[in-house]
Design a protein around this motif. Structure first.
Motif, mmCIF file in Angstrom:
data_model
loop_
_atom_site.group_PDB
_atom_site.id
_atom_site.type_symbol
_atom_site.label_atom_id
_atom_site.label_comp_id
_atom_site.label_asym_id
_atom_site.label_seq_id
_atom_site.Cartn_x
_atom_site.Cartn_y
_atom_site.Cartn_z
ATOM 1 N N GLN A 90 3.678 -1.150 -1.749
ATOM 2 C CA GLN A 90 2.461 -1.041 -2.559
ATOM 3 C C GLN A 90 1.287 -1.731 -1.881
ATOM 4 O OE1 GLN A 90 2.449 -3.450 -6.086
ATOM 5 N NE2 GLN A 90 0.890 -2.205 -7.126
ATOM 6 N N TYR A 97 0.060 0.193 1.182
ATOM 7 C CA TYR A 97 -0.694 1.391 0.816
ATOM 8 C C TYR A 97 -2.123 1.023 0.420
ATOM 9 C CZ TYR A 97 -2.173 5.622 -1.582
ATOM 10 O OH TYR A 97 -2.880 6.732 -1.955
ATOM 11 N N ILE A 98 -2.275 -0.007 -0.404
ATOM 12 C CA ILE A 98 -3.605 -0.424 -0.863
ATOM 13 C C ILE A 98 -4.438 -0.945 0.305
ATOM 14 C CG2 ILE A 98 -4.825 -2.123 -2.287
ATOM 15 C CD1 ILE A 98 -2.502 -1.853 -4.306
ATOM 16 N N TYR A 99 -3.783 -1.675 1.216
ATOM 17 C CA TYR A 99 -4.466 -2.226 2.394
ATOM 18 C C TYR A 99 -5.088 -1.103 3.231
ATOM 19 C CZ TYR A 99 -5.174 -5.269 6.469
ATOM 20 O OH TYR A 99 -5.719 -5.991 7.500
ATOM 21 N N GLU A 153 -7.186 1.683 0.170
ATOM 22 C CA GLU A 153 -8.157 1.272 -0.834
ATOM 23 C C GLU A 153 -9.022 0.104 -0.341
ATOM 24 O OE1 GLU A 153 -6.614 0.804 -4.789
ATOM 25 O OE2 GLU A 153 -5.110 2.375 -4.505
ATOM 26 N N SER A 154 -8.479 -1.087 -0.363
ATOM 27 C CA SER A 154 -9.298 -2.252 -0.033
ATOM 28 C C SER A 154 -8.430 -3.374 0.518
ATOM 29 C CB SER A 154 -10.020 -2.741 -1.292
ATOM 30 O OG SER A 154 -10.468 -4.064 -1.154
ATOM 31 N N LYS A 174 -8.390 -6.203 -2.041
ATOM 32 C CA LYS A 174 -7.508 -5.908 -3.176
ATOM 33 C C LYS A 174 -6.052 -6.114 -2.780
ATOM 34 C CE LYS A 174 -6.289 -2.284 -6.500
ATOM 35 N NZ LYS A 174 -6.526 -0.884 -6.945
ATOM 36 N N ALA A 175 -5.696 -5.682 -1.586
ATOM 37 C CA ALA A 175 -4.327 -5.852 -1.103
ATOM 38 C C ALA A 175 -3.972 -7.331 -0.998
ATOM 39 C CB ALA A 175 -4.159 -5.171 0.247
#
Length: 359
Positions: free
Chosen positions: A60, A63-65, A68-69, A72-73
């Motif tokens: 997870q 994936y966010i890294y 998205e951001s 955030k990661a």
């Protein structure tokens, strides 16, 4: 010596190369902070897994890294680790002794190992970080293994299935000879029944690591090794090792069908799930053996008629296949053996008579 990183009000975490660690391996406790899946696929021998993220969390966060951001990661990572910190700290303290150094590593020597080593160091525990992480370790193996192999002259032991080659090589090692056990490194016996009773085979990375571990402390240039095809289970012998084996001394050993059958039965029927695993492996042999015979062998296995099955498989499948594969070698000697110890003694005598070296 390794560089140093300044952290937390002047506290220092030492950054070390694996070559430096290897010189004083007994001083270090190596801690792999990667996920359980990463650890199970390949790690540094002797490393203990204390993961910061479980497999799902790592997937997870990764994936966010990427999608998205980064911030955030990082935040999600902090939240995931913070819940586990008391447990992680307790586990690390159990490993720490005054005369030991804690060496942390992650995938590339980045955030995971950097953050935990910094935290542990700030709490007064001696902590080091492996430069480049597991990737740096792999670079070490990719550099050092070919270099070690350059100085080796292999003595390649061939023989039909069941001649006990692996056991013979193990006993040769025990009396002082250099031995490379490729099947042990692969955790596979190299045949279609080769994984029975052994569990999961090694990954390619772990395979090469375990080869290095066997060769790094060799004494002299001669190394006994079993003749193998280039692929063992899911792993592939590196080209430079396979080529050196091809150019080595080749010896052929043989034994009676009864002797070979006994060895096969001992090798393949000791695990609690042996019958189930053998029957599953027989399914993979349908392109070599007709389905009617496969069904007969399954019934024999269920009735524990192991000797009959092993002899049938050797005569109808393994021996013809081995005969074809061995035609490409020029053998230095053909040796008939009656037992494992007889094989050890005769190979030892061949070595002393032909290479004129003290072990």
């Amino acid at each position: 010596m390794g560089n140093r990183l300044t952290i937390n009000g002047g506290k220092m975490v030492k950054l070390v190369e694996y070559s430096e660690v290897l010189e004083k391996l007994e001083e270090y406790i190596i801690i792999d902070v990667r996920s359980p899946k990463e650890y199970s696929e390949a790690t540094i021998p002797g490393a203990i897994n204390i993961p910061l993220f479980d497999d799902k969390e790592r997937e997870q966060i990764g994936y966010i890294y990427v999608n998205e951001s980064v911030e955030k990661a990082k935040r999600i990572g902090i939240e995931a680790v913070s819940k586990k910190l008391p447990y992680i700290y307790d586990e690390i303290l159990l490993l720490h002794k005054p005369h030991k150094k804690l060496l942390f590593f992650c995938a590339k020597g980045g955030m995971r190992s950097g953050s935990i080593s910094s935290l542990i160091s700030s709490l007064g525990v001696t902590a080091c970080k492996l430069k480049g992480g597991y990737k740096g370790y792999r670079e070490f193996i990719n550099r050092e293994l070919p270099a070690i192999n350059e100085d080796i002259k292999y003595i390649v032991v061939h023989g039909k299935t069941g001649t006990g080659k692996t056991k013979i090589l193990e006993k040769l090692r025990n009396i002082g000879f250099n031995v490379l056990d490729l099947e042990h490194a692969a955790n596979h016996r190299g045949s279609l029944l080769g994984s029975v009773g052994l569990g999961a085979p090694s990954s390619q990375k772990m395979f090469e690591t375990l080869i290095y571990e066997q060769l790094k402390d060799k004494n002299g240039i001669y190394v006994f090794v079993e003749g193998e095809s280039k692929r063992i289970g899911k792993t592939i012998i590196p080209d430079y090792i396979f080529s050196a084996m091809r150019d080595g001394y080749h010896i052929y050993i043989d034994g009676s069908i009864r002797f070979r059958s006994e060895n096969l039965i001992n090798d393949y029927t000791m695990s609690p799930n042996a019958n189930i695993e053998i029957i599953e492996a027989l399914e993979n042999m349908k392109k070599y053996i007709n389905e009617k015979n496969i069904d007969e062998y399954k019934n024999m296995i269920n009735n524990k008629e192991y000797e009959k099955v092993s002899e049938e498989l050797m005569l109808k499948y393994y021996d013809p296949m081995y005969k074809n594969s061995s035609k490409s070698h020029n053998f230095e000697a053909f040796i008939d053996i009656k037992s494992i110890d007889d094989g050890v003694n005769k190979l030892k005598k061949w070595f002393e008579d032909n290479l004129d070296l003290e072990v």
